[in-house]
Every structure is written in structure tokens, then in C-alpha cells.
Design a protein around this motif. Structure first.
Motif, PDB file in Angstrom:
ATOM      1  N   ILE A   4       0.840  -1.184   0.000  1.00 39.76           N
ATOM      2  CA  ILE A   4       0.000   0.000   0.000  1.00 39.76           C
ATOM      3  C   ILE A   4       0.882   1.244   0.000  1.00 39.76           C
ATOM      4  CG2 ILE A   4      -2.094   0.869   1.062  1.00 39.76           C
ATOM      5  CD1 ILE A   4      -1.854  -1.125   3.223  1.00 39.76           C
ATOM      6  N   HIS A   5       0.378   2.290  -0.654  1.00 39.36           N
ATOM      7  CA  HIS A   5       1.092   3.568  -0.564  1.00 39.36           C
ATOM      8  C   HIS A   5       0.808   4.160   0.810  1.00 39.36           C
ATOM      9  CE1 HIS A   5       3.152   7.131  -1.939  1.00 39.36           C
ATOM     10  NE2 HIS A   5       2.251   7.802  -1.244  1.00 39.36           N
ATOM     11  N   ARG A   6       1.857   4.528   1.509  1.00 37.32           N
ATOM     12  CA  ARG A   6       1.705   5.099   2.843  1.00 37.32           C
ATOM     13  C   ARG A   6       2.194   6.542   2.862  1.00 37.32           C
ATOM     14  NH1 ARG A   6       3.758   0.060   4.317  1.00 37.32           N
ATOM     15  NH2 ARG A   6       2.263  -1.200   5.435  1.00 37.32           N
ATOM     16  N   CYS A   7       1.677   7.267   3.828  1.00 41.57           N
ATOM     17  CA  CYS A   7       2.137   8.625   4.087  1.00 41.57           C
ATOM     18  C   CYS A   7       2.557   8.700   5.547  1.00 41.57           C
ATOM     19  CB  CYS A   7       1.009   9.623   3.816  1.00 41.57           C
ATOM     20  SG  CYS A   7       1.492  11.335   4.143  1.00 41.57           S
ATOM     21  N   VAL A   8       3.760   9.184   5.769  1.00 47.75           N
ATOM     22  CA  VAL A   8       4.268   9.398   7.128  1.00 47.75           C
ATOM     23  C   VAL A   8       4.191  10.893   7.391  1.00 47.75           C
ATOM     24  CG1 VAL A   8       6.272   9.253   8.648  1.00 47.75           C
ATOM     25  CG2 VAL A   8       5.793   7.398   7.025  1.00 47.75           C
ATOM     26  N   ARG A   9       3.399  11.264   8.377  1.00 47.49           N
ATOM     27  CA  ARG A   9       3.250  12.670   8.739  1.00 47.49           C
ATOM     28  C   ARG A   9       4.009  12.917  10.036  1.00 47.49           C
ATOM     29  NH1 ARG A   9      -2.718  14.545   8.694  1.00 47.49           N
ATOM     30  NH2 ARG A   9      -1.655  16.528   8.566  1.00 47.49           N
ATOM     31  N   VAL A  10       4.915  13.885  10.008  1.00 50.93           N
ATOM     32  CA  VAL A  10       5.714  14.231  11.186  1.00 50.93           C
ATOM     33  C   VAL A  10       5.320  15.640  11.606  1.00 50.93           C
ATOM     34  CG1 VAL A  10       8.033  14.478  12.137  1.00 50.93           C
ATOM     35  CG2 VAL A  10       7.612  12.783  10.328  1.00 50.93           C
ATOM     36  N   GLN A  29      13.320  11.707   5.887  1.00 47.78           N
ATOM     37  CA  GLN A  29      13.590  12.146   4.517  1.00 47.78           C
ATOM     38  C   GLN A  29      14.921  11.631   3.992  1.00 47.78           C
ATOM     39  OE1 GLN A  29      12.986  16.358   5.204  1.00 47.78           O
ATOM     40  NE2 GLN A  29      10.915  16.269   4.359  1.00 47.78           N
ATOM     41  N   ALA A  30      15.812  11.222   4.872  1.00 47.22           N
ATOM     42  CA  ALA A  30      17.112  10.682   4.451  1.00 47.22           C
ATOM     43  C   ALA A  30      16.982   9.290   3.846  1.00 47.22           C
ATOM     44  CB  ALA A  30      18.070  10.642   5.637  1.00 47.22           C
ATOM     45  N   PHE A  31      15.860   8.624   4.102  1.00 46.09           N
ATOM     46  CA  PHE A  31      15.612   7.295   3.545  1.00 46.09           C
ATOM     47  C   PHE A  31      14.850   7.418   2.232  1.00 46.09           C
ATOM     48  CE2 PHE A  31      16.227   6.233   7.989  1.00 46.09           C
ATOM     49  CZ  PHE A  31      16.901   5.019   7.927  1.00 46.09           C
ATOM     50  N   SER A  32      15.128   6.516   1.322  1.00 48.95           N
ATOM     51  CA  SER A  32      14.328   6.401   0.102  1.00 48.95           C
ATOM     52  C   SER A  32      13.467   5.149   0.285  1.00 48.95           C
ATOM     53  CB  SER A  32      15.242   6.251  -1.115  1.00 48.95           C
ATOM     54  OG  SER A  32      14.455   6.056  -2.264  1.00 48.95           O
ATOM     55  N   ILE A  33      12.209   5.370   0.635  1.00 52.40           N
ATOM     56  CA  ILE A  33      11.328   4.262   0.977  1.00 52.40           C
ATOM     57  C   ILE A  33      10.284   4.101  -0.133  1.00 52.40           C
ATOM     58  CG2 ILE A  33       9.927   3.257   2.810  1.00 52.40           C
ATOM     59  CD1 ILE A  33      10.954   5.707   4.543  1.00 52.40           C
ATOM     60  N   PRO A  34      10.275   2.944  -0.820  1.00 54.45           N
ATOM     61  CA  PRO A  34       9.298   2.741  -1.888  1.00 54.45           C
ATOM     62  C   PRO A  34       7.867   2.850  -1.368  1.00 54.45           C
ATOM     63  CG  PRO A  34      10.867   0.909  -1.770  1.00 54.45           C
ATOM     64  CD  PRO A  34      11.117   1.785  -0.589  1.00 54.45           C
ATOM     65  N   ASP A  35       7.012   3.494  -2.151  1.00 53.40           N
ATOM     66  CA  ASP A  35       5.580   3.626  -1.839  1.00 53.40           C
ATOM     67  C   ASP A  35       5.301   4.352  -0.533  1.00 53.40           C
ATOM     68  OD1 ASP A  35       4.751   2.262  -4.196  1.00 53.40           O
ATOM     69  OD2 ASP A  35       5.236   0.359  -3.226  1.00 53.40           O
ATOM     70  N   VAL A  36       6.204   5.227  -0.102  1.00 55.94           N
ATOM     71  CA  VAL A  36       6.002   5.999   1.123  1.00 55.94           C
ATOM     72  C   VAL A  36       6.319   7.462   0.844  1.00 55.94           C
ATOM     73  CG1 VAL A  36       6.743   6.393   3.504  1.00 55.94           C
ATOM     74  CG2 VAL A  36       6.535   4.051   2.635  1.00 55.94           C
ATOM     75  N   THR A  37       5.391   8.324   1.214  1.00 50.75           N
ATOM     76  CA  THR A  37       5.596   9.764   1.140  1.00 50.75           C
ATOM     77  C   THR A  37       5.795  10.274   2.561  1.00 50.75           C
ATOM     78  OG1 THR A  37       4.140   9.923  -0.778  1.00 50.75           O
ATOM     79  CG2 THR A  37       4.579  11.966   0.411  1.00 50.75           C
ATOM     80  N   VAL A  38       6.829  11.045   2.782  1.00 48.50           N
ATOM     81  CA  VAL A  38       7.095  11.634   4.093  1.00 48.50           C
ATOM     82  C   VAL A  38       6.774  13.118   3.994  1.00 48.50           C
ATOM     83  CG1 VAL A  38       8.870  12.129   5.819  1.00 48.50           C
ATOM     84  CG2 VAL A  38       8.900   9.930   4.589  1.00 48.50           C
ATOM     85  N   THR A  39       5.923  13.598   4.912  1.00 48.47           N
ATOM     86  CA  THR A  39       5.536  15.001   4.873  1.00 48.47           C
ATOM     87  C   THR A  39       5.612  15.643   6.252  1.00 48.47           C
ATOM     88  OG1 THR A  39       3.187  14.538   5.242  1.00 48.47           O
ATOM     89  CG2 THR A  39       3.924  14.622   2.963  1.00 48.47           C
ATOM     90  N   ALA A  40       5.896  16.934   6.249  1.00 45.64           N
ATOM     91  CA  ALA A  40       5.777  17.729   7.463  1.00 45.64           C
ATOM     92  C   ALA A  40       4.294  17.960   7.689  1.00 45.64           C
ATOM     93  CB  ALA A  40       6.502  19.057   7.284  1.00 45.64           C
ATOM     94  N   SER A  41       3.876  17.893   8.924  1.00 46.37           N
ATOM     95  CA  SER A  41       2.464  18.050   9.236  1.00 46.37           C
ATOM     96  C   SER A  41       2.254  19.253  10.140  1.00 46.37           C
ATOM     97  CB  SER A  41       1.973  16.786   9.952  1.00 46.37           C
ATOM     98  OG  SER A  41       0.661  16.957  10.430  1.00 46.37           O
ATOM     99  N   ALA A  42       1.085  19.845  10.020  1.00 43.96           N
ATOM    100  CA  ALA A  42       0.659  20.830  11.006  1.00 43.96           C
ATOM    101  C   ALA A  42       0.353  20.058  12.290  1.00 43.96           C
ATOM    102  CB  ALA A  42      -0.577  21.563  10.501  1.00 43.96           C
ATOM    103  N   CYS A  43      -0.096  20.748  13.299  1.00 44.32           N
ATOM    104  CA  CYS A  43      -0.351  20.127  14.593  1.00 44.32           C
ATOM    105  C   CYS A  43      -1.261  18.909  14.463  1.00 44.32           C
ATOM    106  CB  CYS A  43      -0.987  21.145  15.541  1.00 44.32           C
ATOM    107  SG  CYS A  43      -1.205  20.498  17.205  1.00 44.32           S
ATOM    108  N   LEU A  44      -0.839  17.813  15.088  1.00 43.39           N
ATOM    109  CA  LEU A  44      -1.637  16.583  15.101  1.00 43.39           C
ATOM    110  C   LEU A  44      -2.509  16.498  16.354  1.00 43.39           C
ATOM    111  CD1 LEU A  44       1.037  14.079  13.742  1.00 43.39           C
ATOM    112  CD2 LEU A  44      -0.953  14.988  12.522  1.00 43.39           C
ATOM    113  N   GLY A  45      -2.477  17.545  17.172  1.00 44.48           N
ATOM    114  CA  GLY A  45      -3.378  17.636  18.319  1.00 44.48           C
ATOM    115  C   GLY A  45      -2.983  16.792  19.522  1.00 44.48           C
TER     116      GLY A  45
END
Length: 95
Positions: A4-10, A29-45
Motif C-alpha cells: 500500500i502507498h503510505r504517508c508518514v506525517r511528522v 527524509q534521508a531514507f528512500s522508501i518505496p511507496d512511502v511519502t514523508v511530509t511535514a504536518s501541522a499540529c496533530l493535536g
């Protein structure tokens, strides 16, 4: 879980940033992970429990993530399909 395509929110909001989330984001972001998008996130609460990391669509929350722990999350969860139980956020994943 591995195809599955995943998104990692930090979270990069004020409290998580004070707790080192910029370095956690950089470590992912230093890793190249297939099918994974790494994004900066606003507050996760979940202020005060960070740096917070949310893996979607798995809905797996990790708290107090440190840059040196990112490799474990990448290897075990994102590549291996195994949730890293000791790092789970207790509020959403009670033991």
C-alpha cells in the motif's frame, strides 16, 4: 501491509518542534522508501507527547520519536509491515 502507498506525517508545530521533530522529519527524509511519502504536518493535536509521527492509511501513531529511532520504524513498520509496539502512542494504542 507492504504493497500500500503510505504517508508518514511528522508534526512540525511549535511543541513538537521544541521536542526535536525537525530532526525526526530529516531522518525520515534521508531514507528512500518505496511507496512511502514523508511530509511535514501541522499540529496533530497531541501536544506534549511529541515528536508525533502518524502513519497513514494504517492510522498508527508513534510518540516521542527520536531521530535515532527512525531507522527502526522504517525497517520494521514501513518495509517489514510490523508495528513497533514499544513506540506506539498509548492514547490511541493502549497496551
Amino acid at each position: 501491509m507492504t504493497n500500500i502507498h503510505r504517508c508518514v506525517r511528522v508534526c512540525q508545530n511549535r511543541t513538537c518542534k521544541k521536542q526535536g521533530s525537525a530532526a525526526v522529519l530529516a531522518a525520515f527524509q534521508a531514507f528512500s522508501i518505496p511507496d512511502v511519502t514523508v511530509t511535514a504536518s501541522a499540529c496533530l493535536g497531541q501536544c506534549g507527547n511529541g515528536p508525533m509521527v502518524l502513519v497513514l492509511p494504517d492510522m498508527v501513531w508513534y510518540s516521542r520519536v527520536q531521530p535515532q529511532e527512525v531507522a527502526v520504524l522504517v525497517e520494521q513498520h514501513l518495509l517489514g509491515g510490523q508495528i513497533v509496539k514499544p513506540m506506539l502512542y498509548h492514547r490511541f494504542h493502549p497496551r
